[in-house]
Design an enzyme around this catalytic site. Structure first.
Site, mmCIF file in Angstrom:
data_model
loop_
_atom_site.group_PDB
_atom_site.id
_atom_site.type_symbol
_atom_site.label_atom_id
_atom_site.label_comp_id
_atom_site.label_asym_id
_atom_site.label_seq_id
_atom_site.Cartn_x
_atom_site.Cartn_y
_atom_site.Cartn_z
ATOM 1 N N GLU A 108 4.894 2.105 4.306
ATOM 2 C CA GLU A 108 4.645 3.110 3.288
ATOM 3 C C GLU A 108 4.157 4.437 3.884
ATOM 4 O OE1 GLU A 108 2.046 1.927 0.150
ATOM 5 O OE2 GLU A 108 2.845 3.520 -1.136
ATOM 6 N N ASP A 109 3.326 4.357 4.886
ATOM 7 C CA ASP A 109 2.612 5.559 5.333
ATOM 8 C C ASP A 109 3.056 6.117 6.680
ATOM 9 O OD1 ASP A 109 1.130 5.376 3.058
ATOM 10 O OD2 ASP A 109 -0.552 4.326 3.992
#
Ligand code: MN
Length: 520
Positions: A108-109
């Protein structure tokens, strides 16, 4: 040191030294930013070299991926995912889950792709990480209906229950470091933790994790009540340490005579949030709460539990109607134990809980104990264990919980025998619908105005006909036009009563002229 132990140390300092065996677990705290994988291995006595290697690689992978990213606290982002790994190891989860936990924010990051992770770690771990990422996209609005569907969604989403365990361990570290998050976000996150995560942990029988989530969230959601509860807690001294020591020694001596082996004897102090829950039931009268301190006795088997109970009731007068046999009748989340409250001899009362080691582990770790390193390590039975402890049973237990008791049969029927699908709005809100629902049902579930002006729909970015059957996890986008209106054939294209009711109402109100238009 866990909060409960800290309070205890504050009020009963001598107890820490007089030899009661304590079952303390070294959860990650902020003051030890040591991210050496050895800290994880130390929590897993039986870990193999193969698994050490896996976890070490996951650590390096995540550390590199998050390089340069900082948390709100100013710490390296990696500290957070490592803490998640520590929390998972504390629950003694299997190595795959711990590795996935350490990498849970990578997809996600960071720029790392699922393909890259797959190459390094294989499909199972990628699936776990993707599962956590999806759960992270859920938004929480706080309305009752939404909370309910969010909880169900959690359940339905997680094809592998280990995803939920990772998410809970992730949340535990986030809520324990909430002071660094901007003020205006704190309450929402803490409330979400109480309503979703802690309840989920409870439903999965993970008592320890539930308590930690609740106590960390409590001051942010109910600051006044939190202060009051601490005050009341500090104002009572349910039993003196001298008297408690006396009881412990007496029990140790007497139980041996009656052939009951004490495997472990310790105490627990009720955690603050659950104390507050109880105080509310007694109009904040703290003298009515009898289990602020409870002695816990672990004995070898079920027979010994009842034997010990008999001995204790022979030694001390039990407080009437305070005896509970959760072995014969376990709590809905599976909790088993014998509870009794005794007059300890100096005017004070003391709750005693008697259980076996298995019951104890189950009570503290719940579902995690079935997914543990040891269990999953046993002969290729992993899939079986995951299946066996899987959702069907939990779903039922979930719905059976205290807040739903009266509606249990009704809910069971409508929610689980008729399958639901869970779909997203483009913003990430969850809409749950019965299986077979279409974009028309979706738009009426969002709002009747949206429904009445539906002109078209996109599912996962693609234009689709309005009678397309929605699938779990679809992202649905509705095209609204001012001059669009419901058509008669929509009645056959929709599944939910709500949509059909609105369509009929519209047609009725706008009468024959429209009918002609609608049927062309
Ligand atoms: Mn995270």
């Amino acid at each position: 040191m866990p909060d409960t132990a800290r309070y205890w140390a504050f009020f009963f300092p001598s107890l820490l030294f007089f030899g009661i065996v304590k079952s303390m677990t070294p959860y990650m705290t902020n003051d030890i930013p040591d991210t050496n994988p050895n800290r994880i291995f130390a929590l897993l006595p039986d870990i193999t070299e193969h698994d050490k290697d896996l976890i070490t690689r996951a650590c390096h992978f995540a550390e590199k991926a998050h390089e340069g990213q900082l948390r709100n606290s100013g710490e390296p982002y990696y500290n957070h995912v490592f803490a998640t790994g520590i929390n998972l190891a504390t629950l003694r989860m299997d190595a795959e889950t711990i590795a996935a936990g350490i990498m849970h924010d990578v997809l996600e990051d960071t720029k790392v792709t699922a393909e890259e992770m797959d190459k390094e770690f294989g499909g199972t771990i990628v699936c776990l990480v993707q599962g956590v990422t999806k759960l992270g996209k859920l938004k929480y609005s706080g309305t009752e209906r939404h909370v309910e569907s969010l909880r169900k969604f959690f359940v339905a989403m997680a094809d592998d229950i280990r995803v939920v365990v990772i998410k809970l361990c992730d949340r535990l570290h986030n809520i324990q470091t909430l002071q660094y998050v901007p003020k205006e976000k704190q309450r929402r996150i803490a409330l979400e933790t109480l309503e979703i995560h802690a309840r989920l942990a409870n439903r999965l029988g993970m008592g320890r994790l539930k308590a930690q989530l609740e106590d960390a969230a409590f001051p942010y959601v109910y600051p006044e009540e939190y202060k009051k509860t601490i005050e009341l807690f500090e104002s009572v001294r349910p039993i003196s340490d001298g008297q408690l020591e006396k009881v412990v020694h007496t029990l140790e001596e007497e139980l041996v005579i009656f052939d009951v082996e004490i495997r472990q004897i310790d105490y627990r102090v009720k955690h603050l949030y659950s104390l507050w829950q109880k105080l509310k039931r007694y109009k904040m009268d703290v003298s009515k709460v009898h289990d602020i301190v409870a002695l816990r006795i672990i004995v070898p088997n079920v027979g010994d539990c009842y034997q010990a109970l008999g001995v204790i009731h022979g030694l001390y007068r039990p407080v009437p109607s305070r005896f509970k046999d959760y072995i014969a009748v376990p709590k809905p989340n599976g909790y088993k134990s014998l509870h009794t409250t005794i007059f300890s001899g100096d005017g004070s009362t003391l709750e005693i809980q008697i259980r076996t080691k298995e019951m104890h582990i189950e009570a503290e770790y719940g579902i995690a104990s079935h997914l543990s390193y040891k269990e999953l390590g046993k002969s290729g039975s992993k899939e079986e264990v995951i299946k066996k402890t899987g959702w069907t049973k939990e779903l039922l237990e979930w719905q059976k919980g205290e807040e739903h008791h009266q509606d249990f049969m009704k809910n069971l029927k409508s929610d689980f025998f008729e399958n639901r699908v869970f779909v997203f709005t483009p913003k990430g809100d969850v809409i749950d619908l019965p299986e077979g629902s279409t974009p028309i049902d979706f738009s009426y579930a969002v709002h009747s105005d949206v429904g009445d002006h539906t002109a078209g729909a996109k599912v996962n970015g693609k234009l689709v006909p309005l009678d397309t059957v929605l699938q779990n996890k679809d992202i649905v986008e509705i095209d609204i036009k001012e001059n669009s209106s419901p058509r008669r054939k929509w009645l056959d294209m929709s599944k939910t009563t709500m949509a059909k009711r609105h369509i009929r109402a519209y047609i009725k109100e706008h009468g024959g002229a429209l009918d002609k238009f609608l049927t062309r």
